[in-house]
Design a protein around this motif. Structure first.
Motif, PDB file in Angstrom:
ATOM      1  N   ARG A 143      -3.981 -25.261 -13.190  1.00 28.33           N
ATOM      2  CA  ARG A 143      -3.838 -24.070 -14.017  1.00 28.33           C
ATOM      3  C   ARG A 143      -3.517 -22.889 -13.095  1.00 28.33           C
ATOM      4  N   PRO A 144      -2.307 -22.380 -13.128  1.00 25.38           N
ATOM      5  CA  PRO A 144      -1.916 -21.294 -12.213  1.00 25.38           C
ATOM      6  C   PRO A 144      -2.880 -20.113 -12.291  1.00 25.38           C
ATOM      7  N   PHE A 145      -3.120 -19.507 -11.119  1.00 24.40           N
ATOM      8  CA  PHE A 145      -4.045 -18.376 -11.014  1.00 24.40           C
ATOM      9  C   PHE A 145      -3.264 -17.157 -10.551  1.00 24.40           C
ATOM     10  N   ASP A 146      -3.394 -16.046 -11.269  1.00 26.06           N
ATOM     11  CA  ASP A 146      -2.653 -14.834 -10.948  1.00 26.06           C
ATOM     12  C   ASP A 146      -3.618 -13.656 -10.971  1.00 26.06           C
ATOM     13  N   ARG A 147      -3.548 -12.805  -9.924  1.00 27.22           N
ATOM     14  CA  ARG A 147      -4.470 -11.678  -9.832  1.00 27.22           C
ATOM     15  C   ARG A 147      -3.752 -10.474  -9.236  1.00 27.22           C
ATOM     16  N   GLU A 148      -4.207  -9.283  -9.615  1.00 30.30           N
ATOM     17  CA  GLU A 148      -3.603  -8.048  -9.116  1.00 30.30           C
ATOM     18  C   GLU A 148      -4.682  -7.153  -8.521  1.00 30.30           C
ATOM     19  N   PHE A 149      -4.356  -6.512  -7.401  1.00 30.56           N
ATOM     20  CA  PHE A 149      -5.270  -5.592  -6.730  1.00 30.56           C
ATOM     21  C   PHE A 149      -4.590  -4.233  -6.595  1.00 30.56           C
ATOM     22  N   GLU A 150      -5.244  -3.214  -7.140  1.00 32.16           N
ATOM     23  CA  GLU A 150      -4.688  -1.858  -7.112  1.00 32.16           C
ATOM     24  C   GLU A 150      -5.802  -0.855  -7.414  1.00 32.16           C
ATOM     25  N   PRO A 151      -5.980   0.194  -6.622  1.00 37.55           N
ATOM     26  CA  PRO A 151      -5.160   0.567  -5.458  1.00 37.55           C
ATOM     27  C   PRO A 151      -5.644  -0.120  -4.178  1.00 37.55           C
ATOM     28  N   VAL A 152      -4.747  -0.221  -3.225  1.00 39.62           N
ATOM     29  CA  VAL A 152      -5.058  -0.737  -1.893  1.00 39.62           C
ATOM     30  C   VAL A 152      -4.801   0.393  -0.898  1.00 39.62           C
ATOM     31  N   HIS A 153      -5.790   0.660  -0.039  1.00 49.10           N
ATOM     32  CA  HIS A 153      -5.662   1.700   0.985  1.00 49.10           C
ATOM     33  C   HIS A 153      -5.950   1.089   2.353  1.00 49.10           C
ATOM     34  N   PHE A 154      -5.196   1.522   3.346  1.00 47.56           N
ATOM     35  CA  PHE A 154      -5.395   1.031   4.712  1.00 47.56           C
ATOM     36  C   PHE A 154      -5.141   2.171   5.682  1.00 47.56           C
ATOM     37  N   ASN A 155      -6.071   2.361   6.625  1.00 46.20           N
ATOM     38  CA  ASN A 155      -5.930   3.393   7.650  1.00 46.20           C
ATOM     39  C   ASN A 155      -6.156   2.777   9.019  1.00 46.20           C
ATOM     40  N   LEU A 156      -5.275   3.121   9.939  1.00 45.37           N
ATOM     41  CA  LEU A 156      -5.382   2.654  11.320  1.00 45.37           C
ATOM     42  C   LEU A 156      -5.250   3.863  12.235  1.00 45.37           C
ATOM     43  N   LYS A 157      -6.229   4.070  13.114  1.00 49.86           N
ATOM     44  CA  LYS A 157      -6.256   5.252  13.960  1.00 49.86           C
ATOM     45  C   LYS A 157      -6.236   4.870  15.437  1.00 49.86           C
ATOM     46  N   ASP A 158      -5.420   5.614  16.186  1.00 46.89           N
ATOM     47  CA  ASP A 158      -5.386   5.506  17.644  1.00 46.89           C
ATOM     48  C   ASP A 158      -5.241   4.055  18.090  1.00 46.89           C
ATOM     49  N   PHE A 159      -4.228   3.384  17.562  1.00 47.41           N
ATOM     50  CA  PHE A 159      -4.001   1.974  17.866  1.00 47.41           C
ATOM     51  C   PHE A 159      -3.033   1.838  19.041  1.00 47.41           C
ATOM     52  N   ARG A 160      -3.377   0.983  19.980  1.00 47.32           N
ATOM     53  CA  ARG A 160      -2.524   0.688  21.135  1.00 47.32           C
ATOM     54  C   ARG A 160      -2.389  -0.825  21.282  1.00 47.32           C
ATOM     55  N   THR A 161      -1.259  -1.249  21.819  1.00 48.75           N
ATOM     56  CA  THR A 161      -1.048  -2.681  22.076  1.00 48.75           C
ATOM     57  C   THR A 161      -1.690  -3.054  23.410  1.00 48.75           C
ATOM     58  N   THR A 162      -2.971  -2.779  23.504  1.00 46.74           N
ATOM     59  CA  THR A 162      -3.807  -3.113  24.654  1.00 46.74           C
ATOM     60  C   THR A 162      -5.078  -3.741  24.096  1.00 46.74           C
ATOM     61  N   PRO A 163      -5.917  -4.340  24.953  1.00 45.98           N
ATOM     62  CA  PRO A 163      -7.112  -5.024  24.433  1.00 45.98           C
ATOM     63  C   PRO A 163      -8.032  -4.159  23.590  1.00 45.98           C
ATOM     64  N   GLU A 164      -8.056  -2.820  23.805  1.00 48.41           N
ATOM     65  CA  GLU A 164      -8.951  -1.997  22.984  1.00 48.41           C
ATOM     66  C   GLU A 164      -8.443  -1.793  21.569  1.00 48.41           C
ATOM     67  N   GLY A 165      -7.153  -2.003  21.305  1.00 45.59           N
ATOM     68  CA  GLY A 165      -6.614  -1.919  19.958  1.00 45.59           C
ATOM     69  C   GLY A 165      -6.843  -0.572  19.312  1.00 45.59           C
ATOM     70  N   GLY A 166      -7.394  -0.579  18.082  1.00 44.95           N
ATOM     71  CA  GLY A 166      -7.641   0.662  17.364  1.00 44.95           C
ATOM     72  C   GLY A 166      -8.547   0.422  16.177  1.00 44.95           C
ATOM     73  N   GLY A 167      -9.130   1.501  15.653  1.00 41.96           N
ATOM     74  CA  GLY A 167     -10.035   1.389  14.518  1.00 41.96           C
ATOM     75  C   GLY A 167      -9.291   1.413  13.194  1.00 41.96           C
ATOM     76  N   PHE A 168      -9.795   0.664  12.193  1.00 45.90           N
ATOM     77  CA  PHE A 168      -9.107   0.587  10.905  1.00 45.90           C
ATOM     78  C   PHE A 168     -10.112   0.548   9.764  1.00 45.90           C
ATOM     79  N   LYS A 169      -9.603   0.822   8.559  1.00 46.36           N
ATOM     80  CA  LYS A 169     -10.379   0.697   7.328  1.00 46.36           C
ATOM     81  C   LYS A 169      -9.448   0.208   6.233  1.00 46.36           C
ATOM     82  N   LEU A 170      -9.848  -0.855   5.553  1.00 47.71           N
ATOM     83  CA  LEU A 170      -9.069  -1.439   4.467  1.00 47.71           C
ATOM     84  C   LEU A 170      -9.933  -1.497   3.214  1.00 47.71           C
ATOM     85  N   SER A 171      -9.374  -1.067   2.091  1.00 43.64           N
ATOM     86  CA  SER A 171     -10.110  -1.149   0.824  1.00 43.64           C
ATOM     87  C   SER A 171      -9.149  -1.548  -0.282  1.00 43.64           C
ATOM     88  N   ALA A 172      -9.652  -2.330  -1.232  1.00 42.35           N
ATOM     89  CA  ALA A 172      -8.845  -2.777  -2.362  1.00 42.35           C
ATOM     90  C   ALA A 172      -9.749  -2.972  -3.568  1.00 42.35           C
TER      91      ALA A 172
END
Length: 230
Positions: A143-172
């Motif tokens: 039985r096919p399953f279909d779902r919708e998520f809204e709103p979705v918010h994502f924040n990424l701060k001070d991100f670098r392509t180094t091992p320390e990366g950066g801080g983020f927050k995701l909500s849906a």
């Protein structure tokens, strides 16, 4: 001459090359509403972009993408972005009847003769995703399953392509009010990794029963489920 190229010529080149790349790589037609470039502030804006799935339905889209590039990249020898803002993005993720995932169509094939290379030096000071929408469908089930998520918010701060990366927050938030929140740090070097805390809240028990189906040896008829962890 620099202003004419930046304001008038470059937007058309960006639009044409993006459409050409998608057509030659994926065999699909990319839709782009408008491209604006400010050559003096080093800012770019793309509006009303949409990429179709293999069956022609919309798979990826957004209303507005704004990128603010920093001139300091030249002497710091890394790509520095002060602000990246993505407004009203849309994603439709589908597990097809044969078990394949539509989003994996966008992964380019690997060249076995090409040596793996480290990610480019990047410093993303702020990335803000606003008012996103996700449609998820599992068509491989009886039985096919279909779902919708809204709103979705994502924040990424001070991100670098180094091992320390950066801080983020995701909500849906889901259709029935169920919520997902994830906060922590994210990095891509030396390996893709994330640490943080997540919470799932107000998930209707009937929704869990609907998705798990016959895998449950009992019925879930009412109630709410919450979960949290690190």
């Amino acid at each position: 001459l620099y202003a004419i190229i930046g304001y008038k010529v470059a937007p058309g080149i960006v639009s044409d090359q993006a459409a050409k790349f998608v057509r030659e790589t994926y065999g699909r037609e990319l839709e782009i509403g408008e491209v604006r470039i400010d050559p003096f502030r080093l800012q770019a804006e793309i509006r009303d972009l949409a990429l179709p799935d293999a069956d022609g339905t919309r798979m990826l889209a957004f209303e507005r993408l704004f990128v603010d590039f920093e001139l300091a990249s030249l002497w710091k020898r890394m790509f520095i972005f002060k602000d990246v803002i993505l407004e009203a993005p849309f994603v439709r993720a589908v597990i097809r009847p044969d078990g394949s995932i539509n989003l994996l169509d966008l992964v380019p094939p690997e060249d076995p003769e090409e040596e793996p290379s480290p990610p480019p030096s990047l410093w993303l000071q702020s990335f803000d995703l606003r008012d996103g929408r996700i449609e998820a469908a599992d068509l491989a089930r009886r039985r096919p399953f279909d779902r919708e998520f809204e709103p979705v918010h994502f924040n990424l701060k001070d991100f670098r392509t180094t091992p320390e990366g950066g801080g983020f927050k995701l909500s849906a938030v889901g259709e029935a009010g169920e919520s997902f929140d994830w906060t922590g740090r994210f990095s891509i070097a030396p390996v893709l990794a994330s640490q943080g805390e997540f919470t799932l809240g107000k998930i209707p028990a009937t929704l869990v029963a609907e998705y798990l189906g016959d895998a449950l040896p009992f019925d879930l008829t009412a109630g709410l489920i919450g979960l949290g962890g690190r």
